[in-house]
Design an enzyme around this catalytic site. Structure first.
Site, PDB file in Angstrom:
ATOM      1  N   CYS A  90       0.827  -1.213   0.000  1.00  0.00           N
ATOM      2  CA  CYS A  90       0.000   0.000   0.000  1.00  0.00           C
ATOM      3  C   CYS A  90       0.856   1.256   0.000  1.00  0.00           C
ATOM      4  CB  CYS A  90      -0.940   0.000   1.200  1.00  0.00           C
ATOM      5  SG  CYS A  90      -0.137  -0.354   2.769  1.00  0.00           S
ATOM      6  N   HIS A  92      -2.404   5.657   6.369  1.00  0.00           N
ATOM      7  CA  HIS A  92      -1.022   6.134   6.481  1.00  0.00           C
ATOM      8  C   HIS A  92      -0.972   7.589   6.020  1.00  0.00           C
ATOM      9  CE1 HIS A  92       0.204   1.916   6.648  1.00  0.00           C
ATOM     10  NE2 HIS A  92      -0.197   1.687   5.409  1.00  0.00           N
TER      11      HIS A  92
END
Lengths: 338, 338
Positions: free
Chosen positions: A139, A218
């Protein structure tokens, strides 16, 4: 129609299953689940359920879940396996996929050396053409490739420094932490830098990773030394053509990852996911050829469209642009400036 | 077709707007939004947007949001207003609704004395028949009413003690806390006990509330002194007939609020909401006529079906059971044993 088996129905596997189901040139042959939990119960309403080995069958059937067969049966029934099993298992599983003479996609937790090539749709689609074993990068690496490749392919990037603030664990996990600490990695650069170089060859990048007590997304703080004398609008003009980037303004109330994930709910996305990398437009600054920006990454879902495109590349079903367009349209990925 | 205006498009307002849109005997006339943020931008794709007063119009239009009119215009255009404005404003707004001779629903942050009657679909539907001003009780009180009323109406409850572990704030909020502390309320009983008595008249209950650093759900630890000598299965047999209760087993991997909200995503609900109150089946214990159970409450969405039913009661559109059935079917609320 390509038959896609999903081995491992966790965060990535279940989302790939949904995304594949939304395409008209591929379908889900079945999914492999390791335990008969609530996720398996729901999955069994939509997909054929397989188990890793025969000894698991009674456990599933006692819980009212009909089992179609084992992983071996799924391999026989599929043209390709998307392997979403826990980190490190994918590399071992490749032996089995070879036995059955089928293709396979591994996810970002696996080593680059386990496969023929690593994949990001924007930066390395063509490397995967007709390949048998491909890895969709993680990711975080996907997010870096998404925002850096468009700049890299139009202008010269001298080097990149990125601080990666990682969510501690996923929203459905209540075991892992930290829950009240920040944990910097002492590995420098963190694995993200060499990982990005598997999909953008030759890019100079250094990365630092810190775990943060949150589950939502994130955040990347990215600094880029440019060769050229560019303006903020030059960067925005490039990025706005890439549908998997979403440019947001904090002045719209999108001040934190909390509001960005709330936006995903307002957009009525499957599982309230946000496939796009969200870049704060008001974070973009250029001083003395140094570009600075901040982006947020929905770790559960950003790699999902890449898995679909990787399948197309591996079977040479469509070219890069057509595949990306088809995937984005099927998953309602729009990007641009919100 | 009843025209429903939504004044305040926050956590509750936007969900009521979606739920009303899913009915065939009512429709959304428009929504009032106070600031032109990302939520307003998305809302404007589906609903007519109104503002509290004329001076707000330029701010919205500068942000590309077309404004249909003011709150006064929405009152003219509607048969009823669902008031989802911040705590305390609803009571003041009632004056305006009276001026326009329209009905109104207030939410659980408002005082019981501000309206003619308080509402829970299971326990007090008929009290709202043909009323003009009704309050849908709060998420916690709704949850207590949902699980206690079925027992109360079949058997005699002597008294109830409930410990209410409240989520600190909603997932889209990044300002409020606590984020690393538990904060017990010194009010005893907490306001939930008298609040429940507005929808289950005469029930004996004491409640204690503690704020917990999480955003996902509330949890209630409930202890009930029963008059009758019942077994666990007697309680389950009653509850399983109530669609707004969902009986879960922790052995299915549903060990915490993290997995319960993950289940809501797997169920493909709007905004990944869980309208049902989740009761852990394996928490249900009876010893010496004392019933013990633990339930989890999705604070953002559990009151949404009640708002729809309250509208039907106030216009006498359908009887209690028919309205509940219609609402549940339109929102895919199923309940029972998972």
């Amino acid at each position: 129609m390509i038959g896609v088996g999903i081995n491992g129905y966790g965060t990535i596997g279940r989302r790939v299953a949904h995304a594949v189901s939304a395409q008209d040139d591929m379908f889900v042959t079945g999914i492999v689940k390791n335990s008969p939990d609530y996720v398996a119960k729901e999955a069994s309403k939509y997909f054929n359920v397989y188990v890793p080995s025969e000894d698991k069958i009674p456990e599933f059937e006692e819980n009212g879940i009909r089992v179609k067969g084992t992983l071996d049966d799924l391999c026989s029934d599929s043209d390709i396996i998307v392997d979403g099993t826990p980190e490190g298992m994918g590399e071992r599983n490749i032996k089995k996929y070879r036995e059955y003479n089928i293709k396979a996609i591994l996810e970002g937790g696996e080593k680059a050396s386990a496969v023929e090539t690593s994949f990001n749709a924007y930066s390395s689609f063509d490397d995967a053409l007709n390949k048998n074993y491909v890895r969709v990068v993680s990711c975080n690496t996907t997010a870096l490739a998404r925002s850096l490749y468009p700049i890299h392919s139009s202008y010269k990037i001298k080097n990149v420094n990125a601080v990666i603030l990682r969510r501690a664990t996923d929203p459905n996990d209540s075991k892992k932490g930290p829950i009240n600490a920040m944990e910097p990695s002492m590995q420098y650069p963190s694995h993200h830098a060499p990982d990005l170089q598997t999909v953008i060859k030759g890019i100079n990048i250094l990365t630092t990773a810190v775990k943060i007590p949150t589950t939502l997304m994130h955040i990347h703080v990215v600094d880029v030394d440019l060769e050229d004398n560019l303006k903020e609008d030059d960067i925005i003009d490039i990025w706005k053509n890439y549908g998997r980037l979403l440019l947001l303004n904090s002045s719209d109330g999108l001040k934190s990852t909390a509001q960005i994930m709330d936006l995903a709910r307002e957009l009525s996305r499957n599982r309230s996911d946000l496939y796009e990398i969200a870049i704060w437009r008001d974070s973009i600054k250029i001083n003395n050829n140094k570009l600075h920006y901040i982006q947020a990454v929905h770790q559960e879902s950003d790699v999902i469209p890449e898995n679909v495109d990787a399948i197309r590349a591996m079977f040479n079903l469509l070219g890069k642009d057509e595949s990306i367009r088809k995937t984005d349209s099927s998953l309602k990925i729009k990007g641009g400036i919100f």
